[in-house]
Write a protein that holds these residues in place. Structure first.
Motif, PDB file in Angstrom:
ATOM      1  N   ALA A 197      36.435  45.870  42.622  1.00 41.84           N
ATOM      2  CA  ALA A 197      38.191  46.326  42.562  1.00 41.84           C
ATOM      3  C   ALA A 197      38.619  47.485  41.953  1.00 41.84           C
ATOM      4  O   ALA A 197      39.321  48.205  42.360  1.00 41.84           O
ATOM      5  N   ARG A 221      40.398  50.785  43.564  1.00 42.74           N
ATOM      6  CA  ARG A 221      41.765  51.040  43.270  1.00 42.74           C
ATOM      7  C   ARG A 221      41.998  52.709  42.814  1.00 42.74           C
ATOM      8  O   ARG A 221      42.745  53.232  43.185  1.00 42.74           O
ATOM      9  N   ASP A 265      44.153  43.254  41.788  1.00 42.08           N
ATOM     10  CA  ASP A 265      42.959  44.269  42.391  1.00 42.08           C
ATOM     11  C   ASP A 265      41.898  43.312  42.769  1.00 42.08           C
ATOM     12  O   ASP A 265      41.520  43.243  43.831  1.00 42.08           O
ATOM     13  N   SER A 304      43.186  43.900  35.838  1.00 43.32           N
ATOM     14  CA  SER A 304      42.629  44.160  37.331  1.00 43.32           C
ATOM     15  C   SER A 304      42.764  42.970  38.080  1.00 43.32           C
ATOM     16  O   SER A 304      42.253  42.815  39.174  1.00 43.32           O
TER      17      SER A 304
END
Length: 421
Positions: free
Chosen positions: A235, A239, A137, A134
């Protein structure tokens, strides 16, 4: 990252019902907001993989599995997202203590967690996401916060960490409803760094930790480093669910700072007044009256219970015997009662012959569960129904197969509560 196999969940016909849950932010039981179209979004914070899976974890994920199953029973699709905090200080500390690579420790614990969730027949998330996958992100959100003035880089050439301003949103504090003193206490106890030099406010939260010797790091436009804790969930949620969604959940120890800040980060980045429609939290689990904790060494592990012969449905019943928002006690006596209850229910569904009583029971169970997951009420209703059957009929009349009214009840308890009879 892969999750675990999805259990077979029966499809049942139910009367229309509305799921109502207690919302930590508003401090009331209220209906879960269902979008006009599309799936219901649910984000549940996952484990930091170094002590999986103790019963405190298990109780939390079993509570949200109830929510997932009830949403499915309303006929709605659910987008369920769960993270794994596979980059964090507690993981590094445990790995150093045990003289193992933190990656290997994390992988082994995630594998164990998956196995436990599969054994408990928890419906898996569609998106099971670790920090390591991640990073892009997180970088995007951190950059947005820097660009709009909601974050800043501390004046420390050696460690130019990035912090989110706690005053970046006027609604900060609405999720926990804690006063300043309580926030300060929990922030210091739960991973915060109030005395870090260079911060504008002691409660500003770390969102990007500049590279340190011996710690993992990634490149970013604002320097090498790794994500802070709260920005990770912000995040990942943004997403896969967008900037607003129906439910954010986890244990009550996550109310502050973790859920307060993960919501604040999304709200500041996306100019949203509120991230989740519901903030839902489960109580803590004690063992024989003493709160389970790593420091006391009294954690009960799901894998150990199943190795010792505890049936997964009995573990569910032991957890569901008390309300999910309560701080609950676990003991061998609680588990033994759950095992006995499971046996009685299994007898009852194989002797049941009253279709009307079975359908009335199912409606009663749904009524209890739909009102803030009243599992004690639902269990009491099944107990009463089962006692009337088992106490009134000879055991020789019991069938080895599930048919008729008993099959209806068994399918409903499986679909709604994950209990197999």
């Amino acid at each position: 990252m892969k999750s675990w196999p999805r259990p077979e969940v029966p499809t049942i016909t139910t009367a229309d019902f509305q799921l109502r849950l207690f919302d930590t932010a508003d401090q009331v039981i209220k209906p879960v907001h269902m979008p006009a179209t599309g799936p219901v979004g649910m984000y549940v914070c996952g484990i930091t993989p170094y002590d999986a899976t103790h019963l405190g974890h298990g109780a939390t994920y079993l509570a949200f599995d109830l929510i997932h199953r009830l949403l499915l029973a309303t006929g709605r699709d659910v987008t369920f997202v769960q993270n794994i905090t596979d980059v964090d200080d507690p993981l590094f500390e445990r790995a150093e203590r045990d003289n193992v690579d933190w990656r290997h420790l994390g992988t082994s614990q995630i594998d164990l967690f998956r196995s436990d969730m599969e054994n408990l027949r928890v419906i898996p998330p569609q998106h099971y996401i670790g920090v390591q996958e991640s990073i892009d992100d997180v970088i995007d959100v951190v950059q947005q916060l820097l660009d709009n003035g909601a974050a800043y880089i501390v004046d420390d050439p050696a460690h130019p960490d990035i912090y989110a301003r706690r005053d970046a949103t006027p609604q900060f504090g609405y999720e926990s409803n804690y006063d300043e003193q309580t926030m300060a206490e929990f922030f210091a106890e739960r991973g915060g760094d109030p005395t870090r030099p260079g911060k504008h406010d002691p409660l500003d939260a770390l969102i990007w930790k500049a590279r340190r010797e011996g710690e993992p790091w990634w490149d970013s436009p604002f320097g090498q480093g790794r994500p802070g804790w709260h920005i990770e969930c912000a995040a990942i949620a943004r997403r896969f669910l967008g900037s607003t969604f129906a439910i954010q959940g986890g244990g009550s120890d996550l109310i502050f700072p973790h859920h307060e800040y993960s919501a604040a980060h999304i709200e500041a980045a996306c100019n949203e007044p509120r991230m989740a429609g519901h903030y839902v939290h489960t109580g803590m689990i004690s063992l024989d009256g003493v709160k389970m904790s790593k420091s006391l060494g009294n954690l009960v592990f799901v894998s150990k219970l199943t190795e010792q012969g505890a049936r997964p449905s009995a573990i569910r019943l032991a957890v569901y015997a008390s309300h999910y928002r309560q701080n609950r006690d676990f003991s061998t006596a609680v588990l033994a009662q759950a095992e006995s209850r499971l046996d009685t229910w299994m007898q009852a569904v194989r002797r049941a012959d009253d279709d009307s009583a079975a359908r009335t029971l199912i409606d009663t169970v749904i009524k209890h569960l739909a009102e803030d997951l009243d599992t004690p009420g639902a269990i009491a209703a099944v107990d009463s129904w089962a006692a009337g059957i088992v106490g009134a009929k000879d055991a020789s009349n019991a069938s080895t197969e599930l048919t008729g009214p008993g099959a209806l009840v068994a399918q409903a308890l499986d679909a709604l509560m994950g209990i197999t009879l």
